[in-house]
Design a protein around this motif. Structure first.
Motif, PDB file in Angstrom:
ATOM      1  N   PHE A   1      -2.179  45.352  45.293  1.00 22.78           N
ATOM      2  CA  PHE A   1      -2.674  44.067  44.779  1.00 22.78           C
ATOM      3  C   PHE A   1      -4.026  43.763  45.413  1.00 22.78           C
ATOM      4  CE2 PHE A   1      -2.942  39.480  44.433  1.00 22.78           C
ATOM      5  CZ  PHE A   1      -2.462  39.241  43.152  1.00 22.78           C
ATOM      6  N   ASN A   2      -5.028  43.483  44.577  1.00 23.09           N
ATOM      7  CA  ASN A   2      -6.381  43.221  45.061  1.00 23.09           C
ATOM      8  C   ASN A   2      -6.784  41.789  44.704  1.00 23.09           C
ATOM      9  OD1 ASN A   2      -9.490  43.166  44.664  1.00 23.09           O
ATOM     10  ND2 ASN A   2      -9.145  45.012  45.855  1.00 23.09           N
ATOM     11  N   PRO A   3      -7.077  40.934  45.688  1.00 22.99           N
ATOM     12  CA  PRO A   3      -7.416  39.528  45.402  1.00 22.99           C
ATOM     13  C   PRO A   3      -8.684  39.372  44.562  1.00 22.99           C
ATOM     14  CG  PRO A   3      -6.834  39.820  47.712  1.00 22.99           C
ATOM     15  CD  PRO A   3      -6.982  41.188  47.131  1.00 22.99           C
ATOM     16  N   GLU A   4      -9.687  40.225  44.789  1.00 22.41           N
ATOM     17  CA  GLU A   4     -10.932  40.107  44.023  1.00 22.41           C
ATOM     18  C   GLU A   4     -10.708  40.446  42.555  1.00 22.41           C
ATOM     19  OE1 GLU A   4     -14.676  41.319  46.431  1.00 22.41           O
ATOM     20  OE2 GLU A   4     -13.081  42.627  47.141  1.00 22.41           O
ATOM     21  N   ILE A   5      -9.928  41.467  42.300  1.00 22.72           N
ATOM     22  CA  ILE A   5      -9.608  41.802  40.916  1.00 22.72           C
ATOM     23  C   ILE A   5      -8.767  40.698  40.288  1.00 22.72           C
ATOM     24  CG2 ILE A   5      -8.478  43.499  39.432  1.00 22.72           C
ATOM     25  CD1 ILE A   5      -9.091  45.614  41.542  1.00 22.72           C
ATOM     26  N   SER A   6      -7.876  40.105  41.068  1.00 30.59           N
ATOM     27  CA  SER A   6      -7.045  39.015  40.559  1.00 30.59           C
ATOM     28  C   SER A   6      -7.889  37.799  40.189  1.00 30.59           C
ATOM     29  CB  SER A   6      -5.996  38.630  41.608  1.00 30.59           C
ATOM     30  OG  SER A   6      -5.097  39.693  41.831  1.00 30.59           O
ATOM     31  N   ALA A   7      -8.932  37.529  40.970  1.00 32.75           N
ATOM     32  CA  ALA A   7      -9.805  36.400  40.649  1.00 32.75           C
ATOM     33  C   ALA A   7     -10.498  36.613  39.306  1.00 32.75           C
ATOM     34  CB  ALA A   7     -10.835  36.215  41.767  1.00 32.75           C
ATOM     35  N   ILE A   8     -10.901  37.843  39.024  1.00 31.77           N
ATOM     36  CA  ILE A   8     -11.532  38.145  37.739  1.00 31.77           C
ATOM     37  C   ILE A   8     -10.520  38.002  36.604  1.00 31.77           C
ATOM     38  CG2 ILE A   8     -12.661  39.966  36.404  1.00 31.77           C
ATOM     39  CD1 ILE A   8     -13.765  41.053  39.059  1.00 31.77           C
ATOM     40  N   ALA A   9      -9.288  38.483  36.827  1.00 36.94           N
ATOM     41  CA  ALA A   9      -8.240  38.346  35.810  1.00 36.94           C
ATOM     42  C   ALA A   9      -7.878  36.885  35.590  1.00 36.94           C
ATOM     43  CB  ALA A   9      -7.008  39.142  36.242  1.00 36.94           C
ATOM     44  N   ARG A  10      -7.828  36.105  36.654  1.00 31.66           N
ATOM     45  CA  ARG A  10      -7.475  34.690  36.550  1.00 31.66           C
ATOM     46  C   ARG A  10      -8.532  33.917  35.755  1.00 31.66           C
ATOM     47  NH1 ARG A  10      -7.287  33.820  41.610  1.00 31.66           N
ATOM     48  NH2 ARG A  10      -5.228  34.812  41.815  1.00 31.66           N
ATOM     49  N   ARG A  11      -9.785  34.299  35.925  1.00 32.72           N
ATOM     50  CA  ARG A  11     -10.854  33.619  35.187  1.00 32.72           C
ATOM     51  C   ARG A  11     -10.688  33.855  33.676  1.00 32.72           C
ATOM     52  NH1 ARG A  11     -16.066  31.674  36.079  1.00 32.72           N
ATOM     53  NH2 ARG A  11     -16.773  30.788  34.099  1.00 32.72           N
ATOM     54  N   HIS A  12     -10.319  35.070  33.302  1.00 32.95           N
ATOM     55  CA  HIS A  12     -10.121  35.352  31.875  1.00 32.95           C
ATOM     56  C   HIS A  12      -8.926  34.567  31.331  1.00 32.95           C
ATOM     57  CE1 HIS A  12     -10.195  37.350  28.075  1.00 32.95           C
ATOM     58  NE2 HIS A  12      -9.030  37.945  28.268  1.00 32.95           N
ATOM     59  N   SER A  13      -7.856  34.468  32.117  1.00 33.41           N
ATOM     60  CA  SER A  13      -6.685  33.692  31.671  1.00 33.41           C
ATOM     61  C   SER A  13      -7.045  32.221  31.501  1.00 33.41           C
ATOM     62  CB  SER A  13      -5.541  33.851  32.680  1.00 33.41           C
ATOM     63  OG  SER A  13      -5.070  35.186  32.698  1.00 33.41           O
ATOM     64  N   ARG A  14      -7.849  31.682  32.401  1.00 34.81           N
ATOM     65  CA  ARG A  14      -8.273  30.288  32.281  1.00 34.81           C
ATOM     66  C   ARG A  14      -9.157  30.084  31.056  1.00 34.81           C
ATOM     67  NH1 ARG A  14      -9.808  29.225  38.680  1.00 34.81           N
ATOM     68  NH2 ARG A  14      -7.645  29.077  39.445  1.00 34.81           N
ATOM     69  N   ASP A  15     -10.029  31.056  30.787  1.00 36.96           N
ATOM     70  CA  ASP A  15     -10.883  30.945  29.602  1.00 36.96           C
ATOM     71  C   ASP A  15     -10.044  30.970  28.324  1.00 36.96           C
ATOM     72  OD1 ASP A  15     -13.116  30.805  31.188  1.00 36.96           O
ATOM     73  OD2 ASP A  15     -13.682  32.905  30.961  1.00 36.96           O
ATOM     74  N   MET A  16      -8.992  31.781  28.306  1.00 35.75           N
ATOM     75  CA  MET A  16      -8.116  31.789  27.137  1.00 35.75           C
ATOM     76  C   MET A  16      -7.322  30.495  27.037  1.00 35.75           C
ATOM     77  SD  MET A  16      -6.634  35.703  26.793  1.00 35.75           S
ATOM     78  CE  MET A  16      -5.873  35.742  28.432  1.00 35.75           C
ATOM     79  N   ALA A  17      -6.854  29.974  28.181  1.00 39.64           N
ATOM     80  CA  ALA A  17      -6.054  28.750  28.179  1.00 39.64           C
ATOM     81  C   ALA A  17      -6.862  27.539  27.731  1.00 39.64           C
ATOM     82  CB  ALA A  17      -5.476  28.513  29.570  1.00 39.64           C
ATOM     83  N   THR A  18      -8.131  27.495  28.073  1.00 42.72           N
ATOM     84  CA  THR A  18      -8.983  26.364  27.706  1.00 42.72           C
ATOM     85  C   THR A  18      -9.669  26.550  26.356  1.00 42.72           C
ATOM     86  OG1 THR A  18     -10.826  27.354  28.949  1.00 42.72           O
ATOM     87  CG2 THR A  18      -9.413  25.758  30.115  1.00 42.72           C
ATOM     88  N   GLY A  19      -9.483  27.697  25.729  1.00 42.98           N
ATOM     89  CA  GLY A  19     -10.101  27.936  24.430  1.00 42.98           C
ATOM     90  C   GLY A  19     -11.546  28.382  24.512  1.00 42.98           C
ATOM     91  N   ARG A  20     -12.003  28.704  25.705  1.00 41.72           N
ATOM     92  CA  ARG A  20     -13.391  29.160  25.835  1.00 41.72           C
ATOM     93  C   ARG A  20     -13.579  30.510  25.160  1.00 41.72           C
ATOM     94  NH1 ARG A  20     -16.785  29.701  31.549  1.00 41.72           N
ATOM     95  NH2 ARG A  20     -18.777  30.341  30.593  1.00 41.72           N
TER      96      ARG A  20
END
Length: 235
Positions: free
Chosen positions: A64-83
């Motif tokens: 598990f890599n925290p930096e990679i997770s931060a990038i994945a989390r940003r994409h999930s947030r963009d999908m959740a907010t409709g960006r």
């Protein structure tokens, strides 16, 4: 500045409104922190489920890599907010970000949208039923990052990134020895006796070779031209 007696009811209303706003802000902060804590727990749960499947298949677990997770989390947030729309939009940008701190990395990605009632098992179960997503889960990767965000209707958006580093070697989970290229088996060469044939001398003699630069035969000594043609006189 104090409130007069005649204006006391206005002061009470103003104070009540301040209390409501304060409590609302506290409640919003608590709900955000609770949602973030749930998402963080789900991210590690997804990581554990994926690794359990890989180990069952005889594959190495993913770190598990925290930096990679931060990038994945940003994409999930963009999908959740409709960006961005639900899917793999912007995957090249995420690959470039990962390449910024992991040179020569190979990247794969799985995304999912799961209702709020099934956030813990829905994503991984759906991925394993899909041949393309399952190939990523069972792929030749050694690092991963998981990012989860909740949408306005309570649904959860999942993004898992799979990364293969340049030092990755495809040894199995049970292997404790470092990966080495297999050495071909040596061939046993048998020393065999060689028979040498001897040739008998021959009586054959080569004919004499003509000179390479022979003069014009018409200019030879004793050569004359007659009515019947060229004749050679002998001494």
């Amino acid at each position: 500045m104090g409130c007069g007696v005649t204006m006391s009811w206005l002061c009470h209303i103003f104070a009540i409104r301040l209390i409501i706003v304060f409590l609302s802000s506290i409640g919003l902060a608590i709900s955000v922190s609770v949602a973030a804590a749930i998402a963080d727990e789900l991210e590690h749960y997804v990581h554990r489920l994926v690794n359990e499947h890989r180990v069952a298949q005889g594959l190495k677990p993913l770190s598990f890599n925290p930096e990679i997770s931060a990038i994945a989390r940003r994409h999930s947030r963009d999908m959740a907010t409709g960006r961005v729309g639900f899917g793999h939009g912007g995957i090249e940008s995420r690959r470039k970000k990962i390449a910024g701190f992991i040179a020569g990395a190979g990247v794969g990605e799985n995304v999912a949208m799961v209702p709020a009632v099934l956030p813990n098992v829905g994503a991984v179960a759906d991925w394993l039923e899909s041949p393309g997503h399952r190939r990523n889960i069972e792929g030749s990767y050694d690092l991963t990052g998981v990012g989860i965000a909740q949408g306005p209707a309570g649904e959860y958006y999942f993004t898992q990134l799979f990364v293969r580093t340049t030092v990755y070697r495809p040894e199995t989970y049970e292997s404790d020895t470092p990966y080495t290229r297999p050495v071909p088996a040596s061939r046993d060469r048998k020393s065999e006796s060689r028979v040498v044939e001897t040739r008998q001398p021959s009586d054959y003699k080569r004919p004499p070779r003509k000179p390479r630069h022979e003069k014009d035969p018409r200019k030879r000594p004793g050569r004359k031209r007659t009515a019947d043609g060229w004749v050679q006189t002998l001494d």
